[in-house]
Each structure stands twice: as C-alpha cells, then as structure tokens.
Write a protein that holds these residues in place. Structure first.
Motif, short mmCIF file in Angstrom:
data_model
loop_
_atom_site.label_atom_id
_atom_site.label_comp_id
_atom_site.label_asym_id
_atom_site.label_seq_id
_atom_site.Cartn_x
_atom_site.Cartn_y
_atom_site.Cartn_z
N LEU A 143 0.84 -1.20 0.00
CA LEU A 143 0.00 0.00 0.00
C LEU A 143 0.87 1.25 0.00
O LEU A 143 1.77 1.40 0.83
CB LEU A 143 -0.91 0.00 1.23
CG LEU A 143 -1.71 1.28 1.49
CD1 LEU A 143 -2.73 1.50 0.37
CD2 LEU A 143 -2.39 1.22 2.84
N GLU A 144 0.64 2.12 -0.95
CA GLU A 144 1.30 3.43 -0.99
C GLU A 144 0.34 4.43 -0.36
O GLU A 144 -0.68 4.79 -0.95
CB GLU A 144 1.61 3.81 -2.44
CG GLU A 144 2.54 4.99 -2.57
CD GLU A 144 3.98 4.65 -2.27
OE1 GLU A 144 4.77 5.59 -2.08
OE2 GLU A 144 4.32 3.45 -2.22
N ARG A 145 0.65 4.88 0.84
CA ARG A 145 -0.30 5.70 1.58
C ARG A 145 -0.41 7.12 1.03
O ARG A 145 -1.48 7.73 1.10
CB ARG A 145 0.09 5.74 3.06
CG ARG A 145 -0.10 4.39 3.76
CD ARG A 145 0.00 4.50 5.26
NE ARG A 145 -0.35 3.24 5.89
CZ ARG A 145 -1.59 2.87 6.18
NH1 ARG A 145 -2.60 3.68 5.90
NH2 ARG A 145 -1.82 1.71 6.74
N ILE A 146 0.66 7.66 0.49
CA ILE A 146 0.65 9.02 -0.04
C ILE A 146 1.09 8.99 -1.49
O ILE A 146 2.12 8.39 -1.83
CB ILE A 146 1.57 9.94 0.77
CG1 ILE A 146 1.09 10.03 2.23
CG2 ILE A 146 1.62 11.33 0.15
CD1 ILE A 146 2.00 10.86 3.12
N ILE A 147 0.30 9.58 -2.38
CA ILE A 147 0.63 9.63 -3.80
C ILE A 147 0.50 11.06 -4.31
O ILE A 147 -0.22 11.88 -3.73
CB ILE A 147 -0.27 8.68 -4.63
CG1 ILE A 147 -1.73 9.10 -4.52
CG2 ILE A 147 -0.08 7.24 -4.21
CD1 ILE A 147 -2.65 8.33 -5.45
N GLU A 148 1.19 11.34 -5.40
CA GLU A 148 1.14 12.66 -6.02
C GLU A 148 0.47 12.56 -7.39
O GLU A 148 0.93 11.82 -8.26
CB GLU A 148 2.56 13.23 -6.18
CG GLU A 148 3.28 13.51 -4.88
CD GLU A 148 2.72 14.71 -4.14
OE1 GLU A 148 2.02 15.53 -4.78
OE2 GLU A 148 3.01 14.84 -2.93
N LEU A 149 -0.60 13.29 -7.57
CA LEU A 149 -1.26 13.39 -8.87
C LEU A 149 -1.38 14.88 -9.19
O LEU A 149 -0.38 15.55 -9.33
CB LEU A 149 -2.63 12.68 -8.84
CG LEU A 149 -2.56 11.15 -8.62
CD1 LEU A 149 -3.94 10.56 -8.42
CD2 LEU A 149 -1.84 10.48 -9.78
N ASP A 150 -2.59 15.40 -9.30
CA ASP A 150 -2.73 16.84 -9.49
C ASP A 150 -2.44 17.57 -8.19
O ASP A 150 -2.17 18.77 -8.18
CB ASP A 150 -4.14 17.18 -9.97
CG ASP A 150 -5.21 16.79 -8.95
OD1 ASP A 150 -5.24 15.59 -8.56
OD2 ASP A 150 -6.00 17.65 -8.56
N GLN A 151 -2.50 16.83 -7.07
CA GLN A 151 -2.14 17.34 -5.75
C GLN A 151 -1.76 16.14 -4.90
O GLN A 151 -1.74 15.00 -5.38
CB GLN A 151 -3.31 18.11 -5.13
CG GLN A 151 -4.59 17.30 -4.98
CD GLN A 151 -5.72 18.13 -4.41
OE1 GLN A 151 -5.61 18.71 -3.33
NE2 GLN A 151 -6.82 18.21 -5.16
N THR A 152 -1.46 16.34 -3.65
CA THR A 152 -1.06 15.25 -2.77
C THR A 152 -2.29 14.58 -2.17
O THR A 152 -3.14 15.24 -1.58
CB THR A 152 -0.15 15.76 -1.63
OG1 THR A 152 0.98 16.43 -2.20
CG2 THR A 152 0.35 14.60 -0.78
N TYR A 153 -2.37 13.26 -2.34
CA TYR A 153 -3.50 12.48 -1.82
C TYR A 153 -3.01 11.49 -0.78
O TYR A 153 -1.90 10.95 -0.87
CB TYR A 153 -4.20 11.72 -2.94
CG TYR A 153 -4.95 12.59 -3.93
CD1 TYR A 153 -6.29 12.90 -3.72
CD2 TYR A 153 -4.34 13.08 -5.07
CE1 TYR A 153 -7.00 13.68 -4.62
CE2 TYR A 153 -5.02 13.87 -5.97
CZ TYR A 153 -6.35 14.17 -5.74
OH TYR A 153 -7.05 14.95 -6.64
#
Length: 236
Positions: free
Chosen positions: A77-87
């Motif tokens: 599990l990747e708890r924090i990801i970066e897309l258009d903002q930090t999720y």
C-alpha cells in the motif's frame, strides 16, 4: 531515423488509463492485440510498431506480458501519492462512513476494473494537514476525482484495492460476531427500537466478501505471455 522506445518495466510504469485501454483491446486477432498494446504502453503509433523487426516485437511483447502477469502479485500500500495534488489513503478504514462504503459497493457492483479510477478517488483524498508520516484527509464529499486518478500507477491501485478488501474482510468477520450482540435486548437502540446506524454499516461491510471475485486476474491478460505467437502469425 532511430527512435528511443521506453518500455514499461513494472506496473509502477503503467497508469490506470493505460491499463483500461489495454483491457479494452478487441481479442479478435492476437497479433493486432500485441500491436495495439505496444502502441498504448510504449507511446508509439501503429506505423512505428509495424515498422519494427519481428525480434523487437517479440522482445517487447514478452516484457509486457511478464508485467501484466504481475497483476496478481502482492503490491504494498502506498499511503501518499502525487497526482494533481497530494493524496492520502484513508487513514482509518474502521471509521469509514456509510456513504463511502455504499459508493464503493455501487461502483464495484458491475466491475472493479471498469470503475477503478472512481474507487481510488474515494479511498484516496486530498491531504489537508500533515505532520511527518501522519496526515488528515479531506472529508468525503462525493466528488468524482476519476479524471485525476486515471494517471495513478497500477501498482499503487492494486496495492490499495488489496489492502482495502483485506481490511474489509477482517471487519466483516468481526461484525459477523458483533451482529449476534445486536439481538441482545440491552444493545444500544434508536428511539423506535431499531439498532443504531452503525449496524447498518455492518451489513454493508459484510457484503464485501462477494467483492473478492472482482480482483481476480482477467483472462485477457494471458494472450500476451506467448512470445512466439506474433512472429508465427507474421510469417504466414
């Protein structure tokens, strides 16, 4: 003129959008499937792929087939990801709301694959506060963020889905035992005599058992693992 081709090496190199595009490639002709899949995952057009030597197509097709076979592997599990903002992934699934769970259940009723960006947009939400590895996400508002989660990496999506279903399964087992207590006349009830709201949430959680079939490997992933098929078709 030579062109450098970037071949994905793992599911960390494939987005949800690419995965869904490959999934929707028609299965009528195996060579055509290989050509379209290489176009999608390597960012090439049809003419560029058809101009390749058979040995190159064999190699790329074999690499991609191995990657797609990793669909069933365990992904953390990747708890924090970066897309258009930090999720951030939902910090505490034991406190998931009825609205969140009901929306996920509705999306998965047809197919988890078909609604993967929407489901990820529920499990991950914008981080509004963070201190080191601890964070708080925005309250669930029902907003459709699938546009952004199309670019989420498949390895991250599979890790999140697996973690969610394992946790939901554990909660379901606990709630199954807990439901026996509901029949106890001393169990907390509403003014009309019905059990409190969280028992309704428990019934929704129990339905998660039937979702496991949605995470099984799709049959369409198998055809690309045959490394010799494209060349044999082309020799005819």
């Amino acid at each position: 003129m030579k062109k450098t081709i970037r071949i994905p090496e793992t599911l960390h190199d494939i987005t949800i959008a690419q995965y869904m595009a490959v999934r929707d490639v028609p299965e009528s002709n195996e060579l055509e499937q290989v050509v379209q899949t290489i176009c999608i995952l390597c960012g090439l057009n049809r003419e560029e792929v058809l101009a390749m030597e058979q040995a190159d197509i064999q190699h790329i097709g074999g690499v991609i087939g191995g990657i797609l076979d990793g669909y069933d592997d365990d992904h953390p599990l990747e708890r924090i990801i970066e897309l258009d903002q930090t999720y951030g992934f939902h910090p505490n699934l034991s406190r998931i709301t009825v609205a969140e769970f009901a929306d996920i259940e509705t999306l998965c009723a047809d197919s988890l694959d078909a609604n993967l960006p929407q489901v990820m947009g529920i499990l991950y939400r914008p981080i509004v506060e963070q201190h080191g590895e601890f964070y708080r996400v925005a309250e669930y508002d029902g907003e459709d963020r699938s546009e952004y989660f199309q670019e989420m990496k498949m390895a991250h999506a599979l890790g999140a889905a697996a973690f969610f279903f394992r946790t939901a399964g554990s909660l379901a087992i606990a709630l199954a035992s807990f439901s026996k207590a509901v029949r106890d006349p001393n169990f907390p009830r509403n003014t009309d005599g019905s059990p409190r709201l969280y028992t309704s949430q428990g019934r929704i959680l129990l339905n998660s058992r039937r979702w496991k079939r949605h995470t099984s490997k799709r049959r369409w992933l198998g055809w690309l693992t045959n490394k010799t098929e494209p060349s044999s078709r082309n020799n005819k």
